[in-house]
Write an enzyme that holds these catalytic residues in place. Sequence first.
Site, PDB file in Angstrom:
ATOM      1  N   HIS A  63       0.652  -1.307   0.122  1.00 19.51           N
ATOM      2  CA  HIS A  63      -0.178  -0.069  -0.085  1.00 19.51           C
ATOM      3  C   HIS A  63       0.788   1.165   0.033  1.00 19.51           C
ATOM      4  CE1 HIS A  63      -3.134  -2.564   2.126  1.00 19.51           C
ATOM      5  NE2 HIS A  63      -3.581  -2.392   1.070  1.00 19.51           N
TER       6      HIS A  63
ATOM      7  N   LYS B 262     -17.260  -6.350   6.546  1.00 17.48           N
ATOM      8  CA  LYS B 262     -16.008  -7.234   7.072  1.00 17.48           C
ATOM      9  C   LYS B 262     -15.685  -6.911   8.488  1.00 17.48           C
ATOM     10  CE  LYS B 262     -13.221  -6.894   2.670  1.00 17.48           C
ATOM     11  NZ  LYS B 262     -12.050  -6.344   2.244  1.00 17.48           N
TER      12      LYS B 262
ATOM     13  N   ARG C  12      -2.254  -5.833  -8.304  1.00 10.29           N
ATOM     14  CA  ARG C  12      -1.315  -6.771  -8.244  1.00 10.29           C
ATOM     15  C   ARG C  12      -1.108  -8.078  -9.170  1.00 10.29           C
ATOM     16  NH1 ARG C  12      -3.127  -7.559  -2.086  1.00 10.29           N
ATOM     17  NH2 ARG C  12      -5.154  -7.297  -3.517  1.00 10.29           N
TER      18      ARG C  12
ATOM     19  N   SER D 118      -3.058  -7.385   3.210  1.00  9.96           N
ATOM     20  CA  SER D 118      -3.319  -7.287   4.621  1.00  9.96           C
ATOM     21  C   SER D 118      -3.639  -8.860   5.139  1.00  9.96           C
ATOM     22  CB  SER D 118      -4.225  -6.496   4.801  1.00  9.96           C
ATOM     23  OG  SER D 118      -4.121  -5.002   3.974  1.00  9.96           O
TER      24      SER D 118
END
Length: 163
Positions: free
Chosen positions: A17, A41, A90, A128
């Site tokens: 990040h 979440k 990514r 993460s």
Amino acid sequence: MVTAIYPGSFDPVTNGHLDIIERASKLTDRLIIGVLKNNAKTPLFSLDERVNMLKKVTGHLENVSVQSFEGLTVDFARETGASAIVRGLRAVTDFEYELQLAQTNRVLAPDIDTIFLTTNLKYSYLSSSIVKEIAGYGGEISEFLCPEVAELVQEKIDERRRK
Ligand code: ADP
């Protein structure tokens, strides 16, 4: 004057990040990191903790600020006067979801564009959730996070173990 937002959960902020933040801050006049309060979440860190961590690790970047938000990303962009949304890519697995998100946001707000920055190869595997998984099994996480963030993750994991 280009203002952009970089939205995400940042639970916690990783070196991947941070790499995107540093690069995006060079491309924009003002970069606002938007920390999402996502009710779907259950995060490891509270919203305030995530905001504070991001403030700490981006303190050296003058044109970067951090705010929390709830609701639609395009509404947050409008509220802050941003004309662009920054996202990181990514791998191919990110692409389909990110494309769908960007195209939906474009329908909702045709005046706001999404800018994709491809990951630094060094961090292309990093997320993460993988960091939390490693920490949960007692693995070493200092490669993936700033020292102050790694310390907070460790504390949080230890705290959970004691419960
Ligand atoms: P979200 O819950 O919205 O996916 P994240 O905090 O996981 O939020 O990620 C925010 C943004 O940062 C996303 O665009 C994601 O693809 C990107 N990102 C996450 N990890 C990396 C990394 N290692 N390299 C580049 N971009 C990344």
